[in-house]
Design a protein around this motif. Structure first.
Motif, short mmCIF file in Angstrom:
data_model
loop_
_atom_site.label_atom_id
_atom_site.label_comp_id
_atom_site.label_asym_id
_atom_site.label_seq_id
_atom_site.Cartn_x
_atom_site.Cartn_y
_atom_site.Cartn_z
N LYS A 202 0.85 -1.19 0.00
CA LYS A 202 0.00 0.00 0.00
C LYS A 202 0.89 1.24 0.00
O LYS A 202 1.93 1.26 0.63
N ILE A 203 0.45 2.27 -0.70
CA ILE A 203 1.18 3.53 -0.69
C ILE A 203 0.36 4.54 0.09
O ILE A 203 -0.76 4.87 -0.30
N PRO A 204 0.87 5.01 1.20
CA PRO A 204 0.13 5.99 2.01
C PRO A 204 -0.15 7.27 1.21
O PRO A 204 0.63 7.67 0.35
N SER A 205 -1.29 7.89 1.51
CA SER A 205 -1.70 9.09 0.77
C SER A 205 -0.69 10.22 0.92
O SER A 205 -0.50 11.01 0.00
N GLU A 206 -0.03 10.28 2.07
CA GLU A 206 0.96 11.34 2.27
C GLU A 206 2.13 11.19 1.29
O GLU A 206 2.64 12.16 0.76
N ILE A 207 2.56 9.94 1.07
CA ILE A 207 3.66 9.70 0.14
C ILE A 207 3.22 9.96 -1.29
O ILE A 207 3.97 10.53 -2.08
N LYS A 208 1.98 9.59 -1.62
CA LYS A 208 1.46 9.90 -2.96
C LYS A 208 1.48 11.40 -3.18
O LYS A 208 1.86 11.88 -4.26
N ALA A 209 1.08 12.15 -2.16
CA ALA A 209 1.06 13.61 -2.29
C ALA A 209 2.49 14.15 -2.48
O ALA A 209 2.70 15.07 -3.26
N LEU A 210 3.45 13.56 -1.78
CA LEU A 210 4.84 13.98 -1.94
C LEU A 210 5.35 13.69 -3.35
O LEU A 210 6.04 14.51 -3.95
N LEU A 211 5.02 12.51 -3.84
CA LEU A 211 5.50 12.11 -5.15
C LEU A 211 4.87 12.93 -6.27
O LEU A 211 5.53 13.22 -7.27
#
Length: 121
Positions: free
Chosen positions: A83-92
């Motif tokens: 799973k990719i946390p939403s915070e990391i998606k936002a960073l990417l």
């Protein structure tokens, strides 16, 4: 005449060198000592207050860092599960508005340790 010498109108005896101790008022000397002790205690109290505030601020910083570490551990365990946390998606994606307040990383703020599209930092 004996061994005493007249110097400046005063009789000097041989073997007595230096100044004679002035008759200092004992009460004044004790009061100065007490005042010095009061000032010393006041400085000590201020120093301890400063050190206690410093310790308190360092403890708060440690707590904040522990919370941040726990958040990163949760992100890592989520990524280990695929799973990719939403915070990391936002960073990417570079979308800082979607991230919850206070969870942006220091690395993204100062531009260090960011991975570019070619995989190099």
């Amino acid at each position: 005449m004996d061994d005493n010498k007249m110097v400046g109108g005063k009789v000097k005896k041989p073997g007595k060198r230096g100044r004679k101790p002035a008759k200092i008022d004992l009460k004044a000397k004790l009061e100065r000592s007490r005042q010095s002790a009061r000032e010393c205690r006041a400085r000590k109290k201020l120093r301890y207050q400063y050190l206690e505030e410093l310790v308190s601020s360092k403890e708060r910083a440690i707590c904040a860092l522990r919370e941040e570490l726990e958040m990163y551990k949760q992100w890592c365990s989520a990524m280990d599960q695929g799973k990719i946390p939403s915070e990391i998606k936002a960073l990417l994606t570079g979308d800082e508005q979607k991230m919850p307040q206070g969870s942006s990383t220091k690395a993204s703020k100062n531009g260090k340790n960011n991975i570019t599209s070619n995989g190099q930092g």
